[in-house]
Design a protein around this motif. Structure first.
Motif, PDB file in Angstrom:
ATOM      1  N   THR A 102       0.828  -1.211   0.000  1.00  0.00           N
ATOM      2  CA  THR A 102       0.000   0.000   0.000  1.00  0.00           C
ATOM      3  C   THR A 102       0.862   1.260   0.000  1.00  0.00           C
ATOM      4  O   THR A 102       0.472   2.288  -0.547  1.00  0.00           O
ATOM      5  CB  THR A 102      -0.922   0.018   1.225  1.00  0.00           C
ATOM      6  OG1 THR A 102      -0.121  -0.001   2.418  1.00  0.00           O
ATOM      7  CG2 THR A 102      -1.869  -1.186   1.229  1.00  0.00           C
ATOM      8  N   HIS A 103       1.997   1.221   0.692  1.00  0.00           N
ATOM      9  CA  HIS A 103       2.981   2.304   0.703  1.00  0.00           C
ATOM     10  C   HIS A 103       4.224   1.742   1.389  1.00  0.00           C
ATOM     11  O   HIS A 103       4.257   0.552   1.693  1.00  0.00           O
ATOM     12  CB  HIS A 103       2.434   3.565   1.397  1.00  0.00           C
ATOM     13  CG  HIS A 103       2.087   3.380   2.848  1.00  0.00           C
ATOM     14  ND1 HIS A 103       1.176   2.448   3.287  1.00  0.00           N
ATOM     15  CD2 HIS A 103       2.545   4.013   3.972  1.00  0.00           C
ATOM     16  CE1 HIS A 103       1.063   2.517   4.605  1.00  0.00           C
ATOM     17  NE2 HIS A 103       1.885   3.442   5.044  1.00  0.00           N
ATOM     18  N   PHE A 104       5.212   2.588   1.601  1.00  0.00           N
ATOM     19  CA  PHE A 104       6.508   2.031   1.961  1.00  0.00           C
ATOM     20  C   PHE A 104       6.944   2.345   3.389  1.00  0.00           C
ATOM     21  O   PHE A 104       8.129   2.250   3.715  1.00  0.00           O
ATOM     22  CB  PHE A 104       7.556   2.473   0.935  1.00  0.00           C
ATOM     23  CG  PHE A 104       7.085   2.238  -0.477  1.00  0.00           C
ATOM     24  CD1 PHE A 104       6.618   0.981  -0.858  1.00  0.00           C
ATOM     25  CD2 PHE A 104       7.038   3.271  -1.409  1.00  0.00           C
ATOM     26  CE1 PHE A 104       6.135   0.747  -2.136  1.00  0.00           C
ATOM     27  CE2 PHE A 104       6.563   3.049  -2.696  1.00  0.00           C
ATOM     28  CZ  PHE A 104       6.113   1.784  -3.061  1.00  0.00           C
ATOM     29  N   SER A 106       7.753   1.402   7.086  1.00  0.00           N
ATOM     30  CA  SER A 106       8.364   0.122   7.469  1.00  0.00           C
ATOM     31  C   SER A 106       7.364  -0.846   8.095  1.00  0.00           C
ATOM     32  O   SER A 106       7.548  -2.072   8.001  1.00  0.00           O
ATOM     33  CB  SER A 106       9.524   0.374   8.439  1.00  0.00           C
ATOM     34  OG  SER A 106       9.041   0.980   9.628  1.00  0.00           O
ATOM     35  N   ASP A 107       6.292  -0.325   8.710  1.00  0.00           N
ATOM     36  CA  ASP A 107       5.327  -1.251   9.331  1.00  0.00           C
ATOM     37  C   ASP A 107       4.484  -1.970   8.279  1.00  0.00           C
ATOM     38  O   ASP A 107       3.652  -2.812   8.622  1.00  0.00           O
ATOM     39  CB  ASP A 107       4.432  -0.536  10.355  1.00  0.00           C
ATOM     40  CG  ASP A 107       3.643   0.622   9.782  1.00  0.00           C
ATOM     41  OD1 ASP A 107       4.253   1.436   9.063  1.00  0.00           O
ATOM     42  OD2 ASP A 107       2.425   0.723  10.044  1.00  0.00           O
ATOM     43  N   HIS A 108       4.736  -1.678   6.987  1.00  0.00           N
ATOM     44  CA  HIS A 108       4.013  -2.362   5.901  1.00  0.00           C
ATOM     45  C   HIS A 108       4.931  -3.222   5.024  1.00  0.00           C
ATOM     46  O   HIS A 108       4.453  -4.046   4.256  1.00  0.00           O
ATOM     47  CB  HIS A 108       3.267  -1.332   5.034  1.00  0.00           C
ATOM     48  CG  HIS A 108       2.200  -0.622   5.812  1.00  0.00           C
ATOM     49  ND1 HIS A 108       0.859  -0.860   5.643  1.00  0.00           N
ATOM     50  CD2 HIS A 108       2.294   0.289   6.816  1.00  0.00           C
ATOM     51  CE1 HIS A 108       0.157  -0.128   6.500  1.00  0.00           C
ATOM     52  NE2 HIS A 108       1.005   0.581   7.222  1.00  0.00           N
ATOM     53  N   VAL A 109       6.246  -2.995   5.145  1.00  0.00           N
ATOM     54  CA  VAL A 109       7.176  -3.731   4.269  1.00  0.00           C
ATOM     55  C   VAL A 109       8.232  -4.535   5.036  1.00  0.00           C
ATOM     56  O   VAL A 109       9.016  -5.265   4.420  1.00  0.00           O
ATOM     57  CB  VAL A 109       7.892  -2.790   3.263  1.00  0.00           C
ATOM     58  CG1 VAL A 109       6.890  -2.001   2.459  1.00  0.00           C
ATOM     59  CG2 VAL A 109       8.862  -1.844   3.974  1.00  0.00           C
ATOM     60  N   GLY A 224      -5.415   0.310   3.347  1.00  0.00           N
ATOM     61  CA  GLY A 224      -4.055   0.825   3.540  1.00  0.00           C
ATOM     62  C   GLY A 224      -4.112   1.941   4.575  1.00  0.00           C
ATOM     63  O   GLY A 224      -5.136   2.118   5.255  1.00  0.00           O
ATOM     64  N   ASP A 225      -3.023   2.697   4.691  1.00  0.00           N
ATOM     65  CA  ASP A 225      -2.998   3.822   5.644  1.00  0.00           C
ATOM     66  C   ASP A 225      -3.562   5.057   4.960  1.00  0.00           C
ATOM     67  O   ASP A 225      -3.109   5.453   3.884  1.00  0.00           O
ATOM     68  CB  ASP A 225      -1.555   4.118   6.075  1.00  0.00           C
ATOM     69  CG  ASP A 225      -1.062   3.142   7.130  1.00  0.00           C
ATOM     70  OD1 ASP A 225      -1.757   2.137   7.373  1.00  0.00           O
ATOM     71  OD2 ASP A 225       0.014   3.388   7.693  1.00  0.00           O
ATOM     72  N   THR A 226      -4.529   5.701   5.609  1.00  0.00           N
ATOM     73  CA  THR A 226      -5.164   6.862   4.996  1.00  0.00           C
ATOM     74  C   THR A 226      -5.920   7.670   6.036  1.00  0.00           C
ATOM     75  O   THR A 226      -6.382   7.103   7.034  1.00  0.00           O
ATOM     76  CB  THR A 226      -6.143   6.407   3.875  1.00  0.00           C
ATOM     77  OG1 THR A 226      -6.754   7.553   3.278  1.00  0.00           O
ATOM     78  CG2 THR A 226      -7.240   5.483   4.411  1.00  0.00           C
ATOM     79  N   SER A 299      -8.494  -2.669  11.451  1.00  0.00           N
ATOM     80  CA  SER A 299      -7.162  -3.254  11.534  1.00  0.00           C
ATOM     81  C   SER A 299      -6.171  -2.105  11.727  1.00  0.00           C
ATOM     82  O   SER A 299      -6.579  -0.938  11.740  1.00  0.00           O
ATOM     83  CB  SER A 299      -6.879  -4.044  10.253  1.00  0.00           C
ATOM     84  OG  SER A 299      -5.681  -4.788  10.391  1.00  0.00           O
ATOM     85  N   HIS A 300      -4.838  -2.457  11.890  1.00  0.00           N
ATOM     86  CA  HIS A 300      -3.841  -1.386  12.030  1.00  0.00           C
ATOM     87  C   HIS A 300      -4.318  -0.403  13.100  1.00  0.00           C
ATOM     88  O   HIS A 300      -4.346   0.804  12.892  1.00  0.00           O
ATOM     89  CB  HIS A 300      -3.675  -0.687  10.675  1.00  0.00           C
ATOM     90  CG  HIS A 300      -2.456   0.196  10.575  1.00  0.00           C
ATOM     91  ND1 HIS A 300      -2.370   1.431  11.167  1.00  0.00           N
ATOM     92  CD2 HIS A 300      -1.287   0.041   9.925  1.00  0.00           C
ATOM     93  CE1 HIS A 300      -1.205   1.985  10.889  1.00  0.00           C
ATOM     94  NE2 HIS A 300      -0.530   1.153  10.141  1.00  0.00           N
ATOM     95  N   MET A 301      -4.720  -0.934  14.256  1.00  0.00           N
ATOM     96  CA  MET A 301      -5.324  -0.097  15.288  1.00  0.00           C
ATOM     97  C   MET A 301      -4.277   0.527  16.200  1.00  0.00           C
ATOM     98  O   MET A 301      -3.370  -0.137  16.684  1.00  0.00           O
ATOM     99  CB  MET A 301      -6.318  -0.936  16.101  1.00  0.00           C
ATOM    100  CG  MET A 301      -7.614  -1.169  15.338  1.00  0.00           C
ATOM    101  SD  MET A 301      -8.684  -2.362  16.142  1.00  0.00           S
ATOM    102  CE  MET A 301      -7.910  -3.888  15.651  1.00  0.00           C
TER     103      MET A 301
HETATM  104 ZN   LIG Z   1       1.038   1.939   8.936  1.00  0.00          ZN
END
Ligand SMILES: [Zn+2]
Ligand SMILES: [Zn+2]
Length: 340
Positions: A102-104, A106-109, A224-226, A299-301
């Motif tokens: 979704t983006h880069f 670090s908590d996503h990759v 994703g994050d938004t 999610s991602h709470m």
């Molecule tokens: Zn995030």
């Protein structure tokens, strides 16, 4: 200890051969636990493999959602700790086809290297496809460099017939959506499974995207994050399942005030910058309501809903704006969308 295990240990004490059979059975069930039947299923399966955030939480890995449909197995993001959740969920790791980033942040990759390496070890037959907005090629190249020595060592050790170099690593599948705030593009369309990438608003982080999966009349959207985004509303229209991020701003504000009070200015600054590019639980409910989705999964709470008070706050706030079903996601949680 399970009664059968206890009984077997007693048997072990009586007969060494019984102990060996016990160990063999344990090893056999471990080696065969990947659920290959998911690949034959007519339904779309969703498994939450990371519902946490960058904040440490013993019960939650960082961002990751597994999707299986039409014989294809994908992850959306691969945050730190998430590969272990993928494996523990008995997913067919050797069949992993790709990862949609979704983006880069670090908590996503963070676990992309594990996804690339471990699915290869599990028998993946071709390089992993890593989809994402511009910048994904740089991320994939970085992991390739970091993993190059590992690949060389495994091929040399086991032989190319067992660890084929041609299947190692990953291929970047980069898609530029353009500048429109609600831009989208179909990035995968095979065997009835269509995946659409759409722009979201995680400013100042750009690009940032979400994904919609359509399968035989059913649909899943991962935000994703938004921050609260009209683009998510547009692309989640009528979705069966919306997995949306959520940050409880009231808790964050209190954390910032506390950090200032005890002299942790740097932490207060960093924490204070965060809420503006995320969505509150109530806003996530508003997005789900406006889009007319059936089921909202948070999610991602942030903060981690690790106690009753925080859990109730997330649930109540989302439900105050959304008339459908609200679920607070947990690692290992599964959803099934049967074809219409
Ligand atoms: Zn995030
Ligand atoms: Zn982010």
């Amino acid at each position: 200890m399970a009664r059968s295990s206890l009984a077997c240990l007693v048997a072990c004490a009586l007969a060494a051969s019984g102990c060996e059979r016990f160990v063999e059975r344990q090893v056999e069930s471990t080696l065969q636990r990947a659920d290959q039947s998911l690949l034959e299923s007519p339904a779309l399966h969703v498994v939450l493999c990371g519902t946490g955030s960058p904040l440490p939480d013993p019960d939650r890995a960082a961002a990751c959602t597994a999707v299986i449909a039409g014989g294809h197995f994908f992850l959306v993001d691969a945050g730190p700790g998430s590969w272990e959740q993928v494996d523990l969920a008995n997913l067919p790791t050797g069949a992993l086809r790709g990862v949609f980033l979704t983006h880069f942040h670090s908590d996503h990759v963070g676990d992309l290297g594990e996804a690339i390496t471990q699915s290869w070890i599990a028998g993946r037959a071709q390089p992993l496809d890593v989809y994402g907005p511009p910048g994904v090629a740089r991320v994939v190249a970085g992991f390739a460099e970091a993993l190059a020595a590992d690949v060389e060592a495994r091929v040399a050790h086991h032989g190319d017939a067992y660890m084929p170099r041609a299947a190692a690593g990953a291929v970047a599948r980069e898609t530029a959506l353009g500048d429109a705030p609600n831009a989208s593009a179909v990035v995968f369309d095979q065997d009835g499974l269509r995946v659409t990438m759409f722009a979201v608003d995680h400013e100042p982080v750009r690009p940032a995207v979400g994904y919609r999966f359509d399968w035989k009349g059913r649909s899943l959207v991962v935000s994703g994050d938004t921050r609260k985004s009209a683009s998510v509303i547009e692309h989640a229209k009528g979705a069966d399942l919306l997995v949306h991020e959520a940050l409880a701003a009231s808790f964050t504000e209190r954390a910032v005030a506390t950090a200032k009070r005890i002299g942790m200015e740097r932490l207060a600054k960093l924490a204070g910058d965060i809420p503006s590019y995320h969505t509150t639980p109530r806003e996530a409910g508003e997005v789900a309501q406006a889009a007319g989705v059936a089921h909202l999964v948070l999610s991602h709470m942030v903060p981690a809903p690790s106690n009753f008070l925080v859990r109730r706050s997330f649930q109540k706030d989302a439900e105050s704006a959304f008339s459908g079903e609200v679920t607070l996601g947990e690692d290992g949680m599964r959803f099934l969308l049967a074809p219409e």
